[in-house]
Design an enzyme around this catalytic site. Structure first.
Site, short mmCIF file in Angstrom:
data_model
loop_
_atom_site.label_atom_id
_atom_site.label_comp_id
_atom_site.label_asym_id
_atom_site.label_seq_id
_atom_site.Cartn_x
_atom_site.Cartn_y
_atom_site.Cartn_z
N THR A 48 -2.61 5.52 0.31
CA THR A 48 -3.31 5.37 -0.96
C THR A 48 -4.79 5.75 -0.81
OG1 THR A 48 -1.90 3.48 -1.47
CG2 THR A 48 -3.98 3.64 -2.68
N THR A 53 -1.83 6.49 -5.98
CA THR A 53 -0.88 6.69 -4.89
C THR A 53 0.47 7.19 -5.41
OG1 THR A 53 0.14 5.60 -2.96
CG2 THR A 53 0.08 4.35 -5.00
N SER A 71 0.90 11.48 0.18
CA SER A 71 0.94 10.07 -0.23
C SER A 71 0.24 9.81 -1.55
CB SER A 71 0.31 9.18 0.86
OG SER A 71 -1.04 9.51 1.04
N ARG A 115 10.34 0.93 -7.33
CA ARG A 115 9.38 0.11 -6.59
C ARG A 115 7.95 0.43 -7.02
NH1 ARG A 115 4.80 1.06 -2.89
NH2 ARG A 115 4.63 -0.79 -1.57
N VAL A 116 7.15 -0.61 -7.20
CA VAL A 116 5.73 -0.48 -7.49
C VAL A 116 4.97 -1.31 -6.47
CG1 VAL A 116 3.89 -0.98 -9.14
CG2 VAL A 116 6.08 -0.07 -9.95
N GLY A 117 3.94 -0.72 -5.88
CA GLY A 117 3.15 -1.43 -4.89
C GLY A 117 1.91 -2.05 -5.46
N ASP A 118 0.93 -2.25 -4.60
CA ASP A 118 -0.29 -2.95 -5.02
C ASP A 118 -1.28 -2.05 -5.74
OD1 ASP A 118 -0.71 -1.61 -2.44
OD2 ASP A 118 -2.71 -2.49 -2.53
N THR A 127 -5.40 -0.70 1.04
CA THR A 127 -4.47 0.35 1.40
C THR A 127 -3.47 -0.22 2.40
OG1 THR A 127 -4.30 2.62 2.23
CG2 THR A 127 -5.90 1.20 3.30
N GLY A 128 -2.34 0.44 2.53
CA GLY A 128 -1.33 -0.05 3.46
C GLY A 128 -0.10 -0.56 2.73
N LEU A 129 0.61 -1.49 3.35
CA LEU A 129 1.85 -2.01 2.77
C LEU A 129 1.52 -2.92 1.59
CD1 LEU A 129 4.92 -2.00 3.00
CD2 LEU A 129 4.74 -3.99 4.51
N GLY A 130 1.78 -2.43 0.40
CA GLY A 130 1.34 -3.11 -0.81
C GLY A 130 1.93 -4.48 -1.03
#
Length: 321
Positions: free
Chosen positions: A183, A201, A81, A211-214, A234-237
């Site tokens: 992350t 991450t 990850s 796609r880009v997360g937090d 951490t987790g679903l951004g």
């Protein structure tokens, strides 16, 4: 004009507090000593914490510590990850996100970066060598190569095999606490009492390309205010971005919450607004005094704390039991 009644009222107060100006100054508590050295990171990260702690042990900056710390999982092919060995997007490409922030509020970030093993170091270069905060995609890669970073294949054989197996159904459903890791976000306080943070991450496995997360978003995946403290997520951004989660945690600490209270309230903001039953978000935070906290929506989130020559992996409290 000051009338007689008003004058007598003030005089009475002065009798109760004959040295009012002196009282006002001395009533505030003395500033607490810095809470470092300290390292805290999301998930089980003893090797990463050890690398960061080694920097602090030689009186290095917190900034140096967090960079050194998160570089460990970035280079670990067994960590699917983060960095090298990260599971790819649905097109089979490993794309990386990272950000870093120092005690002065300086920050750097890279998003959608390919072919570079250590995006956190590229993010630091963005912070220190450009007038910008964030670079993305091909621009981030071109900048990294110009700075001397090596271009390499980050898709390991095992991650490629997992991706090809996924292609048989191509069903996209993020898993809660996959491998009890995600992350890595890291915060540190150095011997001078200064804070810095880093977050890196490879993002959600089999995400849409682009796609880009937090994680690389300042105020979402990471935020540091040297007067108050720092937080990372951490987790679903997507859920963290919608609430500016890490910034929220720090601001709640500014208003007087403890790190634990701030993490809990930030998680509850998500719970109140989102369908949270099958997703995970976790926060860790530390304040200037070295007090720490952590909280998640689901059970199963843990964090690693290094303080006073001791490293522990601690299970975080959670909303769901």
């Amino acid at each position: 004009m000051l009338n007689r009644r008003r004058f007598l009222s003030i005089s009475s107060l002065a009798g109760l507090f004959p040295t009012l100006s002196s009282w006002a100054v001395t009533s505030a508590p003395d500033p607490a000593p810095p809470g470092g050295p300290l390292v805290i990171s999301t998930w089980r990260q003893p090797k990463a914490n050890a690398a960061a702690q080694a920097v602090l042990d030689r009186d290095g900056r917190a900034l140096e510590a967090v960079e050194a710390g998160v570089r460990v999982p970035e280079a670990d092919p067994s960590d699917t990850s983060v960095g090298y060995g990260g599971l790819p997007d649905r097109d089979g490409r490993v794309t990386l996100d990272a950000c870093i922030m120092d005690e002065k509020g300086n920050a750097g970030s890279v998003t959608f970066l390919e072919h570079i093993m250590h995006p956190i170091s590229v993010a630091r270069a963005v912070m220190e060598k450009t007038p910008h905060v964030m670079l993305s995609g091909e621009g981030a890669l071109s900048f990294a190569l110009a700075q001397g970073f090596k271009k390499e294949n980050l898709l390991t054989k095992s991650s490629e095999a997992a991706w090809r197996e996924w292609l048989k159904t191509a069903q996209y459903k993020p898993k809660v606490n996959i491998e009890r890791h995600d992350t890595i976000g890291m915060l540190a306080i150095d011997s001078q009492g200064n804070l810095s943070g880093a977050c890196t991450t490879s993002g959600l496995a089999y995400k849409m390309h682009g796609r880009v997360g937090d994680s690389p978003i300042l105020g979402a995946g990471l935020f540091v205010d040297n007067e108050i403290g720092g937080a990372c997520a951490t987790g679903l951004g997507e859920l963290v971005m919608r609430t500016c989660g890490s910034f929220l945690v720090v601001e709640l600490m500014r208003q007087g919450r403890t790190p634990q209270q701030a993490c809990e309230e930030a998680a509850l903001r998500i719970v109140k607004k989102q369908d949270y039953k099958d997703v995970q978000v976790g926060f860790v935070a530390v304040n200037k005094q070295g007090e720490y906290g952590a909280f998640s929506i689901q059970t199963g989130f843990n964090f690693t704390l290094s303080q006073q020559k001791e490293t522990r992996v601690i299970e975080a409290r959670s909303y769901l039991k």
